[in-house]
Write an enzyme that holds these catalytic residues in place. Structure first.
Site, PDB file in Angstrom:
ATOM      1  N   GLU A  35       0.848  -1.192   0.000  1.00 54.37           N
ATOM      2  CA  GLU A  35       0.000   0.000   0.000  1.00 54.37           C
ATOM      3  C   GLU A  35       0.882   1.240   0.000  1.00 54.37           C
ATOM      4  OE1 GLU A  35      -2.302   2.769  -0.400  1.00 54.37           O
ATOM      5  OE2 GLU A  35      -3.313   0.816  -0.382  1.00 54.37           O
ATOM      6  N   CYS A  45     -13.155   3.465   0.626  1.00 50.66           N
ATOM      7  CA  CYS A  45     -14.455   3.571   1.293  1.00 50.66           C
ATOM      8  C   CYS A  45     -14.345   4.080   2.719  1.00 50.66           C
ATOM      9  CB  CYS A  45     -15.165   2.219   1.258  1.00 50.66           C
ATOM     10  SG  CYS A  45     -16.747   2.229   2.139  1.00 50.66           S
ATOM     11  N   LEU A 175     -23.340  15.732  -6.779  1.00 49.35           N
ATOM     12  CA  LEU A 175     -24.601  16.019  -6.098  1.00 49.35           C
ATOM     13  C   LEU A 175     -24.542  15.653  -4.621  1.00 49.35           C
ATOM     14  CD1 LEU A 175     -27.314  14.972  -8.704  1.00 49.35           C
ATOM     15  CD2 LEU A 175     -26.301  17.215  -8.284  1.00 49.35           C
ATOM     16  N   GLY A 256     -15.717  12.615 -12.626  1.00 45.60           N
ATOM     17  CA  GLY A 256     -15.554  11.187 -12.847  1.00 45.60           C
ATOM     18  C   GLY A 256     -14.235  10.647 -12.317  1.00 45.60           C
ATOM     19  N   HIS A 431     -44.522  -1.038  11.192  1.00 41.39           N
ATOM     20  CA  HIS A 431     -45.069   0.303  11.004  1.00 41.39           C
ATOM     21  C   HIS A 431     -44.629   1.202  12.162  1.00 41.39           C
ATOM     22  CE1 HIS A 431     -48.053   3.428  10.132  1.00 41.39           C
ATOM     23  NE2 HIS A 431     -48.316   3.419  11.434  1.00 41.39           N
TER      24      HIS A 431
END
Length: 449
Positions: A35, A45, A175, A256, A431
């Protein structure tokens, strides 16, 4: 300098690679993980991607001050980073080497330190490349010279809230950051050279998302030419041909990401690259060199940590399982964009179905009809589902509503196993929850004729 012969080399500490390294080490096999940045133990992440960004999003919605949220975020990522390092390093047959990996032949790798000195030479029986992706930087004059241009990595490191944030790129990453920083009080402007907003989504969904984001003060300037960037502004030419200067404390480039293969020395191997620099793999994630695999973003597939984890499942299954798992099994992968409310999808939307000439029944439900929306004080949104008129199976669903990132996983499973929509319509749910909206979404009264 170390000279190591090892059974397994993992290049990159991402989700797929680290999980595979742990798996092989537990089996008693020798493993070296390389790494180049100690900051990235565990991958994108947990360090600079999903976990810290969602932590900041959630705390922005709660009204926490940015400085406090940033401090807590740093503690969270630091703990996760350390945990991931020890997950590998503490295994008896595993080792972590810090440095930049470079292939010198198909199965030989040199590792260099920050000064470019070779600190290790490795020969691996098996090699797994898991180097992820890197931001794409467009050729805008002044971009590389501006002190305030950042990628998502640097933006996550901010300790002070920018008063004016300009985002270049109106895709999902752009966004998410627009929604996040608006929740903390930044004045956010989103720029894009393209006119279409969320072009892959249905028009009613994309219009609603844009309207909701604009209602929170986010400004969109689409179909513009980005002429130049300075330290404190972005110069654009708008649709009318006029030059406009946009004040910017920070300028996020969110245009991107591309596979991170530059500098790996793959030109010294027989590993084939695709047009975007991605490593070419077959259905089993094998490269064009025997006993070399590629996992995660670097092979050009979907750029999600959960698909990288599934890459691990494919590789481990083919090494030690029945050998049946492959990329071809990867269907109906759910996605979520963590704006407020979240936008989640799986399967086909109307735009996809029409383009493919697929017949469908359409069900629609406004989020205002869901009791849990009122409980959460977040009633914006729309649910849309497509159903096969012959089989009653679900073709796809788009959920633009609070907690859609939870409900979408249930729908993904239903599509995967071919359940009829009526089963979800008539299911008993707890619920109040957002999932119980499926009772009403699939009711006859909500079918659009």
């Amino acid at each position: 300098m170390k000279k190591i012969d090892v059974k397994n080399i993992v290049v990159g500490f991402g989700k797929g690679g680290k999980t595979l390294a742990k798996f092989l080490a537990v089996k008693g096999e020798s493993v070296v993980v390389i790494e180049q940045s100690p900051r990235m133990y565990g991958g994108t992440c947990i360090n600079i991607g999903c976990i810290p960004s969602k932590f900041l999003i959630v705390n922005g919605e709660k009204g926490l001050k940015f400085t406090e949220a940033a401090e807590k975020k740093a503690m969270l990522t630091g703990n996760l980073n350390l945990k991931n390092y020890h997950m590998i390093a503490d295994e008896a047959t595993a080792e972590v080497i810090d440095g930049k990996a470079k292939f010198v032949s198909d199965h030989e790798i040199e590792v260099m330190d920050a000064e470019g000195e070779v600190i290790a030479q490795l020969i691996g029986e098996r090699i797994f490349i898991n180097t992820g992706a890197t931001p794409v930087l467009p050729p805008i004059p002044g971009l590389v010279d501006s002190r305030n241009v950042v990628t998502s990595t640097e933006l996550m490191d901010l300790k002070q809230l920018p008063e004016h944030l300009t985002i270049i790129g109106s895709g999902y990453i752009g966004l998410e950051f627009a929604s996040m920083f608006a929740s903390y009080g930044s004045k956010v402007t989103v720029l894009d050279i393209f006119d279409n907003f969320l072009p892959r989504d249905d028009e009613d969904i994309s219009k609603l998302v844009r309207s909701d984001l604009e209602s929170r003060g986010i400004i969109f300037k689409l179909g513009v030419k980005i002429d130049a960037i300075t330290d404190n502004s972005v110069e654009i030419i708008n649709k009318e041909g006029k030059k406009v200067s946009i004040l910017s404390d920070k300028i996020l480039v969110a245009t991107g990401r591309k596979p991170n293969t530059a500098g790996l020395g793959l030109e010294n191997t027989n590993i084939q690259l695709g047009q975007r620099g991605e490593i070419v793999v077959n259905d089993k994630l094998e490269t064009t060199v025997q006993n070399v695999w590629a996992l995660g973003d670097v092979h050009g597939g979907l750029q999600f940590t959960y698909t990288s984890l599934d890459d691990f499942r494919i590789v481990s299954n083919n090494l030690y399982g029945d050998g049946k798992r492959s990329l071809s099994d990867r269907k109906n992968v759910p996605t979520s964009v963590f704006i407020t409310p979240a936008l989640s999808k799986v399967g086909l939307n109307e735009k996809d179905a029409k383009a493919a000439g697929i017949d469908y029944r359409l069900f629609k439900l406004a989020a205002t009809a869901i009791p849990k929306s009122a409980v959460l004080n977040q009633s914006k949104g729309l649910l849309k589902a497509l159903v096969d008129p012959e089989t009653d199976k679900i073709l796809g669903i788009t959920i633009y509503a609070e907690e859609s990132y939870e409900t979408i996983n249930l729908i993904s499973l239903a599509i995967e196993v071919g359940l009829p929509y009526t089963l979800l319509r008539d299911k008993i749910y707890t619920h109040p929850t957002m999932t119980e909206a499926l009772n009403d979404l699939f009711a006859a009264k909500n079918e659009v004729k």
